[in-house]
Design an enzyme around this catalytic site. Structure first.
Site, short mmCIF file in Angstrom:
data_model
loop_
_atom_site.label_atom_id
_atom_site.label_comp_id
_atom_site.label_asym_id
_atom_site.label_seq_id
_atom_site.Cartn_x
_atom_site.Cartn_y
_atom_site.Cartn_z
N GLU A 141 -19.29 -5.36 -53.71
CA GLU A 141 -19.68 -4.41 -52.55
C GLU A 141 -18.53 -3.21 -52.83
O GLU A 141 -17.34 -3.40 -53.07
CB GLU A 141 -19.46 -4.99 -51.17
CG GLU A 141 -19.77 -4.06 -49.99
CD GLU A 141 -20.16 -4.67 -48.77
OE1 GLU A 141 -19.81 -6.10 -48.65
OE2 GLU A 141 -20.60 -3.96 -47.74
N ASN A 164 -29.72 -5.60 -45.51
CA ASN A 164 -28.60 -6.65 -45.58
C ASN A 164 -28.28 -6.93 -44.06
O ASN A 164 -27.92 -5.90 -43.24
CB ASN A 164 -27.35 -6.27 -46.44
CG ASN A 164 -26.16 -7.07 -45.99
OD1 ASN A 164 -26.09 -8.15 -46.19
ND2 ASN A 164 -25.16 -6.65 -45.12
N GLU A 165 -27.98 -8.29 -43.49
CA GLU A 165 -27.63 -8.51 -42.26
C GLU A 165 -28.22 -7.58 -41.10
O GLU A 165 -27.42 -6.92 -40.51
CB GLU A 165 -26.00 -8.49 -42.08
CG GLU A 165 -25.60 -9.34 -43.04
CD GLU A 165 -23.97 -9.86 -42.66
OE1 GLU A 165 -23.39 -9.17 -41.98
OE2 GLU A 165 -23.60 -10.93 -43.27
N GLN A 204 -16.18 -12.10 -52.40
CA GLN A 204 -16.71 -11.42 -53.40
C GLN A 204 -16.18 -11.38 -54.66
O GLN A 204 -14.86 -11.80 -54.71
CB GLN A 204 -16.74 -9.84 -52.90
CG GLN A 204 -17.61 -9.69 -51.56
CD GLN A 204 -17.70 -8.32 -50.99
OE1 GLN A 204 -17.09 -7.33 -51.68
NE2 GLN A 204 -18.30 -7.90 -49.93
N TYR A 234 -19.94 -17.70 -43.79
CA TYR A 234 -18.29 -17.89 -44.23
C TYR A 234 -17.51 -18.74 -43.60
O TYR A 234 -18.09 -19.26 -42.55
CB TYR A 234 -17.76 -16.36 -43.92
CG TYR A 234 -18.24 -15.36 -44.74
CD1 TYR A 234 -17.76 -15.07 -45.97
CD2 TYR A 234 -19.24 -14.47 -44.05
CE1 TYR A 234 -18.04 -14.09 -46.87
CE2 TYR A 234 -19.82 -13.28 -45.18
CZ TYR A 234 -19.04 -13.32 -46.27
OH TYR A 234 -19.63 -12.03 -47.17
N GLU A 279 -24.32 -14.59 -49.56
CA GLU A 279 -22.96 -14.35 -49.14
C GLU A 279 -22.41 -15.68 -48.57
O GLU A 279 -22.91 -16.09 -47.60
CB GLU A 279 -22.60 -13.15 -48.04
CG GLU A 279 -22.97 -11.91 -48.58
CD GLU A 279 -22.67 -10.86 -47.44
OE1 GLU A 279 -21.68 -11.11 -46.67
OE2 GLU A 279 -23.45 -9.63 -47.54
O1 AHR Z 1 -18.36 -9.77 -47.40
C1 AHR Z 1 -18.15 -8.83 -46.13
C2 AHR Z 1 -19.22 -8.51 -45.23
O2 AHR Z 1 -19.60 -9.66 -44.68
C3 AHR Z 1 -20.54 -7.94 -46.06
O3 AHR Z 1 -20.19 -6.77 -45.95
C4 AHR Z 1 -21.43 -8.20 -44.90
O4 AHR Z 1 -22.69 -8.39 -45.07
C5 AHR Z 1 -20.87 -9.66 -44.00
O5 AHR Z 1 -20.82 -9.49 -42.90
#
Ligand code: AHR
Length: 504
Positions: A25, A172-173, A356, A251, A307
């Site tokens: 990103e 995205n999101e 990432q 995450y 992600e």
């Molecule tokens: O990876 C960092 C961020 O986490 C990304 O930009 C977003 O899609 C997610 O919230």
């Protein structure tokens, strides 16, 4: 003693290489410095791409790369990133540190990078602040061969041949940074936007990815699918919900979003908390998967975990908006556990992109000016690469102890998955999650009598990591500490280790 039983004759699913994918990103030093330094840099590069980083990623066998975001994607206007670099528009990267984005890395540079890496391309479009026309024209610009306004513009900008877009993400999101939408609203937008992602290249169809849920938001999954599958498609239901993939983001934060903690300084309790949160990925896949099964019983839509990874506090003294963190043996175990889970669910999971790739969150590579180091997570991807394009086979562990410090955060001591490559080689990846206890393991096969065994190990203290001064604190080594006898393979998995075997 733990016993790992493998039935190498019972193939369960094909492991798409894309499960081992990555994400880049416009965030912090991921693109600029991490991947792209420009043609005039003193750092050795080919057309602006760092030679050292590209070389390491190729060695790791990167299968697919997602770009340009992330939250950045829904603020990105692709036309700002084409044409002569001196005249490209500068913008504020409002999500990530408020820094100036000069757009010197744009569409041409992304495809150049993927060509150098030899990987598939995953372009993420802008639904949050972009128009249908803008998205549609991006696809035309990149993939149309003939005469058209966008194809002509691409040619005028120096690229005669069209590129391949393997995957296209429609936003995205969009439940959050991509427009704060409700699932029904986004589902309707998805139906509309995806209509104009035209398949210009019959030899290289684009797979469309719909924005899926955050963590355990099953309401989103249910309602997006309901909206997208509400009316039959013209020509029959070969592609349920107008999509090839539905994403999922998860995450690992040891103490929750508000309490991420240090990337390198933690105790046993936080170790088990983190690993337990990594094992939660399995429940997420199963529960979102059960909803997908209702709308897509034939499993034509892939779950794309585009992600995932550890998200800790930034390294002290670094820009909080750049999300730069170190990676220890704890990250290695999170990667090992998660990739084993993806393998085990490869009937539904068709792609995953760790967040990432360079210098951001659970990166496989860190850079500091001209220096580059490989993180423990890099080595896990390298050791697991043989699973790519292999077939998952049946395996289970008998005598797998439950370990950990508190009831809530207990984990099985062993995580494993097993696949068979096209040439018949059996690939075993096995992790010992204990911080303190080694575990003896005996492996039995249905028919195979092991004659040739090669193995690699990654092990170290739980907080061990590589630095620019000590780049090889943690690294993959050859593992010879095993025995084959009476058709069985035996070894002791050291505490806090990731091991991979290739058995014939
Ligand atoms: O990876 C960092 C961020 O986490 C990304 O930009 C977003 O899609 C997610 O919230």
């Amino acid at each position: 003693m733990a016993k790992l039983y493998i039935n190498e004759k019972n193939k369960k699913a094909h492991i798409e290489p894309e499960i081992y994918g990555h994400f880049s990103e416009h965030l912090g030093r991921c693109i600029y410095e991490g991947l792209y330094v420009g043609e005039n840099s003193d750092i050795p590069n080919v057309n602006g791409m760092r030679k050292d980083v590209v070389g390491a990623l190729k060695e790791m066998q990167i299968p697919v790369l997602r770009w340009p975001g992330g939250c950045f994607a829904d603020e990105y206007h692709w036309k700002d990133g084409i044409g002569p670099k001196e005249t490209r528009k500068k913008m504020i990267n409002t999500h990530w540190g408020g820094v100036v984005e000069d757009n010197s890395f744009g569409t041409h540079e992304f495809f150049e990078l993927c060509e150098q890496l030899g990987c598939k391309t995953y372009v993420n479009g802008n639904v949050g602040s972009g128009s249908v026309q803008e998205m549609s024209e991006w696809v035309e610009y990149a993939t149309f061969e003939g005469v058209s306004p966008m194809a002509d513009l691409r040619k005028a900008n120096g690229h005669e041949e069209p590129w391949k877009i393997d995957y296209f993400g429609v936003g995205n999101e969009n439940w959050g940074c991509g427009g704060n939408m409700t699932p029904e609203y986004y589902g309707n937008l998805y139906r509309r936007y995806q209509t104009y992602i035209r398949q210009y290249r019959k030899d290289a169809p684009i797979k469309k990815i719909c924005c899926g849920a955050n963590v355990a938001d099953y309401f989103w999954t249910e309602n997006v699918l309901k909206t997208c599958t509400a009316a039959p498609q013209p020509g029959g239901g070969s592609n349920p919900g107008f999509m090839d993939g539905l994403s999922l983001h998860y995450y690992v934060h040891p103490g929750g979003w508000q309490n991420k903690g240090s990337a390198t300084d933690f105790d046993d309790k936080i170790w088990y908390q983190t690993l337990s949160r990594a094992t939660y990925m399995e429940e997420l896949i199963e529960r979102h998967g059960a909803i997908m099964d209702q709308y897509d019983p034939e499993k034509k839509i892939g779950m794309m975990v585009d992600e995932w990874g550890c998200w800790f506090d930034v390294e002290p003294g670094t820009n909080p908006g750049f999300l730069y963190q170190q990676s220890t043996m704890r990250d290695a175990l999170v990667a090992g556990i998660t990739l084993n889970i993806f393998n085990k669910h490869s009937d539904r999971v068709k792609m995953a992109c760790i967040a990432q790739m360079v210098n951001v969150l659970q990166a496989v590579i860190l850079t500091e000016g001209p220096k580059m180091i490989l993180t423990p997570t890099y080595h896990v991807f390298h050791m697991y690469k043989y699973h790519q394009d292999a077939d998952l086979v049946e395996s289970f562990v008998e005598g797998n102890k439950t370990i950990g410090e508190e009831d809530e955060f207990q984990v099985p001591q062993i995580s494993e998955s097993v696949s068979v490559s096209a040439d018949g080689t059996v690939n075993i990846t096995i992790n010992n999650l204990s911080v303190t206890e080694n575990v003896p393991v005996e492996v039995s096969f249905a028919e195979l009598l092991p004659s040739r065994v090669e193995a690699a190990i990654l092990t170290g203290k739980m907080c061990a990591h590589n630095t620019f001064d000590e780049p090889e604190n943690v690294k993959e080594s050859v593992f010879n500490d095993f025995e084959t006898k009476d058709g069985k393979l035996s070894f002791t998995a050291p505490a806090c280790s990731v091991i991979s075997f290739r058995v014939n």
